[in-house]
Design an enzyme around this catalytic site. Structure first.
Site, PDB file in Angstrom:
ATOM      1  N   HIS A 128      26.931  45.197  50.555  1.00  0.00           N
ATOM      2  CA  HIS A 128      25.971  44.788  49.521  1.00  0.00           C
ATOM      3  C   HIS A 128      26.678  44.462  48.211  1.00  0.00           C
ATOM      4  O   HIS A 128      27.784  44.928  47.955  1.00  0.00           O
ATOM      5  CB  HIS A 128      24.843  45.818  49.327  1.00  0.00           C
ATOM      6  N   GLU A 133      21.029  44.261  49.805  1.00  0.00           N
ATOM      7  CA  GLU A 133      21.442  44.870  51.072  1.00  0.00           C
ATOM      8  C   GLU A 133      21.574  43.791  52.151  1.00  0.00           C
ATOM      9  O   GLU A 133      21.098  42.662  51.959  1.00  0.00           O
ATOM     10  CB  GLU A 133      20.391  45.908  51.478  1.00  0.00           C
TER      11      GLU A 133
HETATM   12  C1  GLP Z   1      26.110  50.866  44.273  1.00  0.00           C
HETATM   13  C2  GLP Z   1      25.695  49.787  43.241  1.00  0.00           C
HETATM   14  C3  GLP Z   1      26.583  48.581  43.303  1.00  0.00           C
HETATM   15  C4  GLP Z   1      28.019  49.047  43.462  1.00  0.00           C
HETATM   16  C5  GLP Z   1      28.198  49.656  44.817  1.00  0.00           C
HETATM   17  C6  GLP Z   1      29.560  50.298  45.037  1.00  0.00           C
HETATM   18  O1  GLP Z   1      25.068  51.256  45.076  1.00  0.00           O
HETATM   19  N1  GLP Z   1      24.326  49.365  43.280  1.00  0.00           N
HETATM   20  O2  GLP Z   1      26.395  47.788  42.150  1.00  0.00           O
HETATM   21  O3  GLP Z   1      28.892  47.961  43.335  1.00  0.00           O
HETATM   22  O4  GLP Z   1      27.159  50.529  45.161  1.00  0.00           O
HETATM   23  O5  GLP Z   1      29.692  51.498  44.344  1.00  0.00           O
HETATM   24  P1  GLP Z   1      31.088  52.132  43.991  1.00  0.00           P
HETATM   25  O6  GLP Z   1      31.733  51.233  43.012  1.00  0.00           O
HETATM   26  O7  GLP Z   1      30.783  53.487  43.404  1.00  0.00           O
HETATM   27  O8  GLP Z   1      31.846  52.210  45.268  1.00  0.00           O
END
Ligand code: GLP
Length: 237
Positions: A128, A133
């Protein structure tokens, strides 16, 4: 695509690009990603504010996404996260930060601001981007979505158990993200290696929404060695 030895190298270079934009024009419309991935970029920007006196007071911030069904001001909201790690450290007035509440209104607000000058983007384990999603279409815009089980699992620590993670969220769409003038994608760590390979090797399509970033005309992708480790490995035979 740029693969760096250490993630700090990417954080420093992206922060430098943003600071240069802010210096050149003052009023920059910045698309904010939350999560572990971009946090270091904001830390680096705060350092540039202190050490080089970059003035962020005219920056306008638009959050990529937000959980629904949380109380206003909930400490686990992306808005609270953004206040603590972006707005306060950079001195961006809270009134200049917007978070999506209503799809059409949000799209209009971005347009009225002149569009996003630069969007920072991470990638989720299931491919995503923001909360688009798997199954999200190329022409999607800001809307309410159901969160994928992996997304809720990844957030379960923050919420103290998967059952407490909101089931719904509101997110900028793929089209909204692709309309940003510059798109800067970050992925760090071995946990992202597989999804990075999918995002850049699979045919572009809704099964892996991150594949759509490849259609952006001004795209930069920053990876560390671990995140890049599964890329371009042709299978034997
Ligand atoms: C989250 C956010 C995204 C983010 C992703 C990865 O759910 N909605 O915008 O890029 O998941 O998160 P992380 O950077 O903590 O791995």
């Amino acid at each position: 695509m740029i693969v760096v030895e250490r993630r700090e190298d990417a954080e420093r270079m992206l922060a430098r690009e943003i600071a240069d934009l802010v210096r050149a024009s003052g009023r920059v419309v910045l698309g904010i990603a939350t999560g572990r991935t971009p946090a270091g970029v904001y830390r680096e920007l705060a350092r540039l504010r202190k050490e080089e006196e970059v003035d962020f007071r005219r920056v306008e911030a638009f959050l990529l996404d937000e959980y629904l069904d949380l109380a206003t001001g909930d400490a686990r909201s992306f808005l609270a996260w953004t206040r603590e790690r972006v707005l306060d450290p950079l001195g961006i007035p809270a009134a200049q930060a917007r978070c999506p509440e209503n799809g059409e209104e949000y799209e209009r607000a971005i347009r009225d601001a002149g569009g996003l000058d630069l969007q920072i983007l991470g990638i989720g384990r299931n491919g995503h981007v923001a909360f688009n999603e798997p199954g999200s279409r190329r022409d999607s815009r800001t809307r309410v979505v159901e969160l994928h089980p992996w997304t809720r699992e990844d957030a379960s620590e923050t919420f103290g158990g998967i059952d407490r993670v909101p089931r719904r969220a509101i997110t900028m769409g793929i089209e909204t993200i692709l309309e940003a003038k510059r798109l800067r994608v970050l992925a760090f760590g071995a946990a992202k290696a597989q999804v990075v390979a999918q995002a850049f090797e699979r045919p572009i399509g809704p099964e892996v929404p991150a594949t759509f970033v490849r259609e952006h005309p001004d795209l930069e992708v920053w990876l560390d060695r671990e995140a890049a480790s599964e890329l371009f490995r042709t299978s034997p035979g």
